[in-house]
Motif scaffolding. Structure first.
Motif, PDB file in Angstrom:
ATOM      1  N   UNK A  30       0.826  -1.207   0.000  1.00  0.00           N
ATOM      2  CA  UNK A  30       0.000   0.000   0.000  1.00  0.00           C
ATOM      3  C   UNK A  30       0.860   1.257   0.000  1.00  0.00           C
ATOM      4  N   UNK A  31       1.940   1.253   0.795  1.00  0.00           N
ATOM      5  CA  UNK A  31       2.818   2.425   0.859  1.00  0.00           C
ATOM      6  C   UNK A  31       3.521   2.659  -0.473  1.00  0.00           C
ATOM      7  N   UNK A  32       3.975   1.584  -1.103  1.00  0.00           N
ATOM      8  CA  UNK A  32       4.621   1.747  -2.409  1.00  0.00           C
ATOM      9  C   UNK A  32       3.638   2.284  -3.444  1.00  0.00           C
ATOM     10  N   UNK A  33       2.414   1.766  -3.414  1.00  0.00           N
ATOM     11  CA  UNK A  33       1.392   2.276  -4.339  1.00  0.00           C
ATOM     12  C   UNK A  33       1.107   3.746  -4.071  1.00  0.00           C
ATOM     13  N   UNK A  34       0.990   4.100  -2.799  1.00  0.00           N
ATOM     14  CA  UNK A  34       0.720   5.492  -2.450  1.00  0.00           C
ATOM     15  C   UNK A  34       1.853   6.408  -2.887  1.00  0.00           C
ATOM     16  N   UNK A  35       3.105   5.951  -2.742  1.00  0.00           N
ATOM     17  CA  UNK A  35       4.239   6.788  -3.133  1.00  0.00           C
ATOM     18  C   UNK A  35       4.226   7.071  -4.629  1.00  0.00           C
ATOM     19  N   UNK A  46       4.556  15.394  -1.285  1.00  0.00           N
ATOM     20  CA  UNK A  46       4.609  13.939  -1.339  1.00  0.00           C
ATOM     21  C   UNK A  46       5.191  13.335  -0.071  1.00  0.00           C
ATOM     22  N   UNK A  47       6.337  13.826   0.367  1.00  0.00           N
ATOM     23  CA  UNK A  47       7.010  13.240   1.526  1.00  0.00           C
ATOM     24  C   UNK A  47       6.186  13.427   2.788  1.00  0.00           C
ATOM     25  N   UNK A  48       5.625  14.633   2.967  1.00  0.00           N
ATOM     26  CA  UNK A  48       4.843  14.903   4.174  1.00  0.00           C
ATOM     27  C   UNK A  48       3.615  14.007   4.252  1.00  0.00           C
ATOM     28  N   UNK A  53       0.704   9.439   6.484  1.00  0.00           N
ATOM     29  CA  UNK A  53      -0.107   8.268   6.163  1.00  0.00           C
ATOM     30  C   UNK A  53       0.571   6.995   6.659  1.00  0.00           C
ATOM     31  N   UNK A  54       1.874   6.890   6.457  1.00  0.00           N
ATOM     32  CA  UNK A  54       2.587   5.683   6.850  1.00  0.00           C
ATOM     33  C   UNK A  54       2.513   5.435   8.344  1.00  0.00           C
ATOM     34  N   UNK A  55       2.766   6.464   9.144  1.00  0.00           N
ATOM     35  CA  UNK A  55       2.704   6.300  10.596  1.00  0.00           C
ATOM     36  C   UNK A  55       1.285   5.948  11.062  1.00  0.00           C
ATOM     37  N   UNK A 213      -0.737  10.502  20.420  1.00  0.00           N
ATOM     38  CA  UNK A 213      -0.701  10.867  19.003  1.00  0.00           C
ATOM     39  C   UNK A 213       0.448  11.847  18.743  1.00  0.00           C
ATOM     40  N   UNK A 214       1.664  11.384  18.980  1.00  0.00           N
ATOM     41  CA  UNK A 214       2.826  12.255  18.839  1.00  0.00           C
ATOM     42  C   UNK A 214       3.139  12.561  17.375  1.00  0.00           C
ATOM     43  N   UNK A 215       2.614  11.769  16.468  1.00  0.00           N
ATOM     44  CA  UNK A 215       2.862  12.058  15.052  1.00  0.00           C
ATOM     45  C   UNK A 215       2.196  13.364  14.631  1.00  0.00           C
ATOM     46  N   UNK A 216       1.144  13.770  15.362  1.00  0.00           N
ATOM     47  CA  UNK A 216       0.490  15.036  15.036  1.00  0.00           C
ATOM     48  C   UNK A 216       1.378  16.229  15.359  1.00  0.00           C
ATOM     49  N   UNK A 217       2.441  15.974  16.165  1.00  0.00           N
ATOM     50  CA  UNK A 217       3.330  17.062  16.579  1.00  0.00           C
ATOM     51  C   UNK A 217       4.754  16.811  16.113  1.00  0.00           C
TER      52      UNK A 217
END
Length: 257
Positions: A30-35, A46-48, A53-55, A213-217
């Motif tokens: 899924x991650x490869x398809x999304x990239x 793209x990177x952000x 999404x990945x996390x 939810x540390x990924x939000x920060x």
């Protein structure tokens, strides 16, 4: 501790045979398809987007595996009478519960680490530079999964079926992300409101999952700039995890095999 370790290792091997780690392969695809998709649609972000999404997806797949395993493992062994073979040996019900849970969480952690390796590989190919904030965000995701899996273990023993246990777990997991909003509602409700007492109890019984939810920060999160030391995050998660497992043990003691 020896028996807990033996049961944990046995649970790990069972998860390997049950193709538990196929979650990581699904994630990688899924991650490869999304990239590739983002390279065509949103090259400037793209990177952000891929990072966020990945996390999030690592957490959701880890949560799915942990909750399903916690809700089904012990109940399945009760139905197939496998638990009789285990408890006839010098194994207490507490050791049995902790061993199964520890093995499940080691499997979940290994699967999440494998997904993170795949995720990082894709990010590095896109030119992303490593930051310790990624590790902090991953830790928050795992601690959230740990607490929720302990809750699922208790609800599986408390409920009458796997489906009802899973449903209650997902409901409480959702509410755990809105503890701040629930407390805000309590503060602005009239004192005579009939909702005050149940909401107040809920806000203190349920763990505040939004804290993890540390990924939000990630833009401002580092090991040196957390709201609290890492030991506090671990302690908060372990207190709730221990409470749910203690409740699960008390329930397991009352179950007739």
């Amino acid at each position: 501790m020896r028996m807990i370790g033996v049961l944990a290792w046995n649970t790990w091997q069972e998860n390997l045979r049950n193709k538990f780690f196929l979650l990581a392969l699904v994630f990688g695809g899924i991650v490869l398809y999304l990239s590739l998709l983002l390279g065509l649609l949103a090259s400037d972000q793209e990177v952000r987007v891929l990072l966020d999404f990945g996390l999030s997806f690592i957490e959701l797949l880890g949560l799915a595996g942990a909750v399903y395993g916690a809700a089904t493992t012990i109940l399945r062994e009760m139905e197939t009478k496998t638990v009789y073979l285990i408890l006839t040996r010098p194994v207490s019900r507490l050791e049995y519960l902790l061993g199964r849970f520890a093995g499940l969480m080691l499997s979940v952690l290994a699967a999440m680490v494998l997904m993170a390796v795949i995720h990082l590989g894709v990010l590095f190919m896109k030119g992303w530079a490593w930051t310790p904030a990624y590790g902090v965000a991953f830790l928050g995701a795992f601690l959230k999964v740990l607490v929720t899996a302990a809750l699922a273990e208790f609800l599986a023993l408390f409920s009458t079926s796997v489906l009802s246990g899973l449903t209650m777990t997902l409901i409480l997991w959702s509410l755990g992300h809105f503890i701040g909003e629930i407390r805000f509602l309590i503060a602005h409700q009239a004192r005579h409101s009939s909702l005050i007492l149940p909401l107040n109890l809920l806000s203190y019984i349920m763990p505040n999952l939004q804290l993890f939810n540390l990924r939000d920060r990630m833009d401002r999160t580092s090991l040196a700039a957390l709201e609290a030391p890492l030991a506090v995050w671990f302690g908060y998660a372990l207190v709730y995890c221990g409470a749910w497992l203690a409740a699960a043990y008390l329930r397991l003691r009352r179950r007739e095999f």
